[in-house]
Design a protein around this motif. Structure first.
Motif, PDB file in Angstrom:
ATOM      1  N   CYS A  33     -13.573  -6.071 -29.006  1.00  0.00           N
ATOM      2  CA  CYS A  33     -12.666  -7.205 -29.225  1.00  0.00           C
ATOM      3  C   CYS A  33     -11.444  -7.113 -28.312  1.00  0.00           C
ATOM      4  CB  CYS A  33     -12.228  -7.260 -30.684  1.00  0.00           C
ATOM      5  SG  CYS A  33     -13.562  -7.662 -31.844  1.00  0.00           S
ATOM      6  N   HIS A  34     -11.012  -5.895 -28.011  1.00  0.00           N
ATOM      7  CA  HIS A  34      -9.866  -5.716 -27.121  1.00  0.00           C
ATOM      8  C   HIS A  34     -10.303  -5.599 -25.663  1.00  0.00           C
ATOM      9  CE1 HIS A  34      -6.052  -5.402 -29.300  1.00  0.00           C
ATOM     10  NE2 HIS A  34      -6.786  -5.020 -30.329  1.00  0.00           N
ATOM     11  N   PHE A  35     -11.373  -4.835 -25.417  1.00  0.00           N
ATOM     12  CA  PHE A  35     -11.802  -4.639 -24.038  1.00  0.00           C
ATOM     13  C   PHE A  35     -12.243  -5.942 -23.378  1.00  0.00           C
ATOM     14  CE2 PHE A  35     -12.994   0.085 -24.900  1.00  0.00           C
ATOM     15  CZ  PHE A  35     -11.660   0.430 -24.697  1.00  0.00           C
ATOM     16  N   LEU A  36     -12.768  -6.862 -24.174  1.00  0.00           N
ATOM     17  CA  LEU A  36     -13.247  -8.140 -23.635  1.00  0.00           C
ATOM     18  C   LEU A  36     -12.350  -9.309 -24.044  1.00  0.00           C
ATOM     19  CD1 LEU A  36     -17.031  -7.541 -24.344  1.00  0.00           C
ATOM     20  CD2 LEU A  36     -15.897  -7.410 -22.128  1.00  0.00           C
ATOM     21  N   LEU A  37     -11.183  -8.996 -24.582  1.00  0.00           N
ATOM     22  CA  LEU A  37     -10.275 -10.027 -25.067  1.00  0.00           C
ATOM     23  C   LEU A  37      -9.814 -10.964 -23.950  1.00  0.00           C
ATOM     24  CD1 LEU A  37      -8.789 -11.045 -27.600  1.00  0.00           C
ATOM     25  CD2 LEU A  37      -6.930  -9.475 -27.055  1.00  0.00           C
ATOM     26  N   ASN A  38      -9.688 -10.436 -22.751  1.00  0.00           N
ATOM     27  CA  ASN A  38      -9.213 -11.257 -21.635  1.00  0.00           C
ATOM     28  C   ASN A  38     -10.156 -12.400 -21.289  1.00  0.00           C
ATOM     29  OD1 ASN A  38      -6.936  -9.712 -21.427  1.00  0.00           O
ATOM     30  ND2 ASN A  38      -7.195  -9.234 -19.275  1.00  0.00           N
ATOM     31  N   ALA A 160       1.452  -9.137 -28.551  1.00  0.00           N
ATOM     32  CA  ALA A 160       1.281 -10.524 -28.978  1.00  0.00           C
ATOM     33  C   ALA A 160       2.615 -11.258 -29.109  1.00  0.00           C
ATOM     34  CB  ALA A 160       0.533 -10.582 -30.310  1.00  0.00           C
ATOM     35  N   PHE A 161       3.714 -10.531 -29.071  1.00  0.00           N
ATOM     36  CA  PHE A 161       5.025 -11.153 -29.309  1.00  0.00           C
ATOM     37  C   PHE A 161       5.906 -11.232 -28.070  1.00  0.00           C
ATOM     38  CE2 PHE A 161       3.711  -9.653 -33.499  1.00  0.00           C
ATOM     39  CZ  PHE A 161       3.988 -10.769 -34.293  1.00  0.00           C
ATOM     40  N   ILE A 224      -9.962 -19.459 -33.214  1.00  0.00           N
ATOM     41  CA  ILE A 224      -8.527 -19.272 -32.937  1.00  0.00           C
ATOM     42  C   ILE A 224      -8.276 -19.513 -31.454  1.00  0.00           C
ATOM     43  CG2 ILE A 224      -6.589 -17.662 -33.031  1.00  0.00           C
ATOM     44  CD1 ILE A 224      -8.087 -16.159 -35.246  1.00  0.00           C
ATOM     45  N   ASN A 225      -7.624 -20.609 -31.134  1.00  0.00           N
ATOM     46  CA  ASN A 225      -7.425 -20.992 -29.739  1.00  0.00           C
ATOM     47  C   ASN A 225      -6.088 -20.553 -29.165  1.00  0.00           C
ATOM     48  OD1 ASN A 225      -9.911 -22.308 -29.680  1.00  0.00           O
ATOM     49  ND2 ASN A 225      -9.052 -24.180 -30.525  1.00  0.00           N
ATOM     50  N   ASP A 226      -5.238 -19.971 -29.998  1.00  0.00           N
ATOM     51  CA  ASP A 226      -3.941 -19.500 -29.525  1.00  0.00           C
ATOM     52  C   ASP A 226      -4.038 -18.010 -29.220  1.00  0.00           C
ATOM     53  OD1 ASP A 226      -0.886 -19.856 -29.287  1.00  0.00           O
ATOM     54  OD2 ASP A 226      -1.088 -18.170 -30.679  1.00  0.00           O
ATOM     55  N   TRP A 227      -3.636 -17.608 -28.032  1.00  0.00           N
ATOM     56  CA  TRP A 227      -3.862 -16.228 -27.597  1.00  0.00           C
ATOM     57  C   TRP A 227      -3.061 -15.217 -28.398  1.00  0.00           C
ATOM     58  CZ3 TRP A 227      -0.397 -12.696 -25.600  1.00  0.00           C
ATOM     59  CH2 TRP A 227       0.856 -13.164 -25.208  1.00  0.00           C
ATOM     60  N   ARG A 228      -1.867 -15.583 -28.839  1.00  0.00           N
ATOM     61  CA  ARG A 228      -1.059 -14.636 -29.615  1.00  0.00           C
ATOM     62  C   ARG A 228      -1.712 -14.344 -30.966  1.00  0.00           C
ATOM     63  NH1 ARG A 228       4.081 -14.060 -27.388  1.00  0.00           N
ATOM     64  NH2 ARG A 228       4.623 -15.620 -25.801  1.00  0.00           N
ATOM     65  N   LEU A 230      -4.833 -14.749 -31.758  1.00  0.00           N
ATOM     66  CA  LEU A 230      -6.104 -14.063 -31.529  1.00  0.00           C
ATOM     67  C   LEU A 230      -5.887 -12.566 -31.308  1.00  0.00           C
ATOM     68  CD1 LEU A 230      -9.152 -14.138 -31.072  1.00  0.00           C
ATOM     69  CD2 LEU A 230      -8.719 -14.744 -28.686  1.00  0.00           C
ATOM     70  N   THR A 231      -4.859 -12.216 -30.539  1.00  0.00           N
ATOM     71  CA  THR A 231      -4.563 -10.803 -30.284  1.00  0.00           C
ATOM     72  C   THR A 231      -4.226 -10.065 -31.573  1.00  0.00           C
ATOM     73  OG1 THR A 231      -3.727 -11.338 -28.069  1.00  0.00           O
ATOM     74  CG2 THR A 231      -3.088  -9.208 -28.984  1.00  0.00           C
ATOM     75  N   MET A 232      -3.437 -10.692 -32.436  1.00  0.00           N
ATOM     76  CA  MET A 232      -3.068 -10.053 -33.704  1.00  0.00           C
ATOM     77  C   MET A 232      -4.268  -9.907 -34.636  1.00  0.00           C
ATOM     78  SD  MET A 232       0.726 -11.568 -34.611  1.00  0.00           S
ATOM     79  CE  MET A 232       0.315 -13.303 -34.347  1.00  0.00           C
TER      80      MET A 232
END
Length: 516
Positions: A33-38, A160-161, A224-228, A230-232
């Protein structure tokens, strides 16, 4: 007599080992989820130059929005508006004739961009306007696992902030360090607690958590279309992982290798009780020749990364594994990050890439115990290169065929990744196993870093990225054939076990006699 003898008496693959897998599964699901988050938070939606400043001009008052775009932004070869260029001066003649705009002078966008928000409400690109481990050996597995959990959680939420892209990049860099620690330690802990015959099973079953997280990311990112946000959301499960850490056992193999017999006995007793076997006495542990040798040897030295290249066979092993890991990581992420080049919805492509990993893992599990690690490692890399090479010659009009071949290549690349993790833990001795995985993980991260840069080379020549990835996969596959086989071989405990392979060959015969 080695540590495998102890595991045989207390059950080397029972409820205790399955519990370890379950406890580590949450954090391993977070990794993809993090490694491919970009793929999602750094996605670049369709965009064009912002021409809103032209609305104040008298000449534009009576023009429609379409006409304003025509006189302000050039058209690319595909007929779409160019993303990062605009005319130096409005070209009103384009409204009255069909002349080409390719020869007209252009400049970079002067007032930022306007993005298509139909897919993403916010990404890094839209918000920041961007156009296209020595300590582990010393402190053990469990303590560093907690450090990795906490650092990944804190840094993941912090990223995310932030409002500065530079600070975001720095935080993501250190988040990656923490996540890499989780990746390394979790696989080592799992493998060091099982016996010889079940190492491939524990390696493959544990890696299924990665595939589950891979597929889950597609669904979460779609909702979830907002990147912040989604990261959280993808970071939050690490909080639960911190709670489960209290029940994760330290590696008894590592404890014995570092002279901590009493603590090793504590965890071995827990394992025996959990698996409903008789407890081992301390005298029995000390009676093992391997334990005595390791205690005397390791109390007098601290192993560092230097020991990976200090002796001849270790140097050769380290060099070969570095090449293989670089090839595995580069091809895997080169395929995984290319989710928009096949004519399918990016979320569906990402999900397919994750789903194909499950049968790939189950298939490689069977082959690992039949053909061995070396042949499987080489074959998966060579076949991955073959799939990439085939797609070079398939027309883009046959997108459905390209997707099938790409998915097959993705499955094979995942099989190579699953194999290399297991293979590496079996090749490096206990005293520097964590250091070895730290080194190979560093090499693989270089491959991960280079993969997106390789994909950008399609601007130079469309086929160049695929040619490079194909070549890397084939070369690393051939190098894998030079590695020693580890099927049904006990885990090496000391560097001498690597430098004196005769002892290992004798143990293979011993294992075969027991099986008979």
């Amino acid at each position: 007599m080695k540590f495998e003898t102890i595991l045989e008496e207390i059950n080397g693959f029972g409820p205790f080992q399955i519990t370890i897998l379950v406890l580590l599964s949450t954090s391993r699901m977070v990794l993809p989820c993090h490694f491919l988050l970009n793929n999602f938070i750094a996605a670049v939606p369709p965009h064009r130059c912002d021409i809103s400043m032209l609305d104040d001009g008298e000449l534009f008052r009576n023009l429609t929005q379409e006409q304003k775009l025509t006189v302000s932004i050039p058209v690319g070869e595909d007929g779409a508006l160019k993303s990062c260029e605009m005319f130096a001066e409005p070209q009103f003649q384009l409204l009255t004739n069909n002349s080409s705009s390719t020869e007209l002078p252009t400049v970079w966008c002067q007032r930022g961009w306007v993005y298509d928000n139909s897919t993403f409400t916010s990404t890094l690109a839209t918000e920041h306007h961007r156009c296209t481990s020595c300590a582990v050996s010393r402190y053990g597995r469990k303590n560093l696992l907690l450090v990795s959990y906490i650092s990944s959680t804190v840094l993941g939420f912090s990223s995310a902030f932030v409002n500065s892209y530079t600070l975001f990049a720095v935080l993501r860099f250190f988040t990656g360090l923490g996540l890499t620690g989780i990746s390394i330690i979790s696989i080592v802990l799992s493998v060091e607690w099982v016996d010889v015959s079940h190492r491939s099973a524990i390696g493959v079953i544990g890696s299924l958590a990665w595939s589950a997280g891979y597929m889950l990311l597609a669904g979460v990112a779609f909702l979830i279309n907002d990147w912040r946000t989604l990261t959280m959301v993808v970071t939050a499960p690490l909080g639960f992982a911190v709670l489960t850490w209290w029940w994760v056992p330290e590696s008894a193999r590592w404890l014995l290798a570092n002279g901590k017999v009493e603590r090793a006995q504590f965890y071995l007793d827990k394992c025996a009780k959990f698996n409903k076997k008789e407890k081992l006495s301390k005298e029995k542990l000390l009676s093992l020749p391997s334990s005595i040798v390791m205690i005397q040897e390791n109390q007098a030295k601290n192993y560092t990364y230097f020991h990976l290249i200090k002796t001849q066979r270790m140097r050769c092993l380290t060099l070969l594994l570095g090449i293989v890991w670089y090839g595995v990581a580069t091809t895997y992420y080169g395929i995984s990050l290319n989710i928009t080049g096949f004519g399918l919805n990016m979320y569906l492509t990402h999900f397919i890439y994750g789903a194909i990993e499950v049968p790939a893992k189950l298939t490689i599990y069977c082959f690992l115990n039949i053909f061995g690690r070396r042949k499987c490692q080489a074959a998966t890399l060579l076949l991955t290169g073959l799939c990439i090479g085939i797609n070079i010659f398939i027309s883009k009009d046959l997108w459905h065929v390209r997707v099938v071949v790409a998915a097959l290549g993705k499955g094979l690349s995942e099989a190579s990744f699953t194999t290399v993790f297991l293979y590496t833990t079996e090749l490096y001795p206990t005293v520097i196993r964590q250091n070895g995985l730290g080194y190979t993980s560093f090499i693989s991260r270089l491959g991960v870093s280079v993969a997106p840069l390789i994909l950008l080379l399609e601007d130079v020549w469309t086929l160049l990225p695929q040619i490079i990835l194909c070549s890397v996969a084939i070369i690393s596959g051939l190098v894998a054939l030079m590695l020693p086989e580890t099927l049904n071989v006990r885990l090496p405990e000391t560097i001498d076990d690597i430098e004196k392979p005769r002892l290992v060959n004798l143990h293979i015969k011993y294992i075969k006699l027991i099986n008979v």
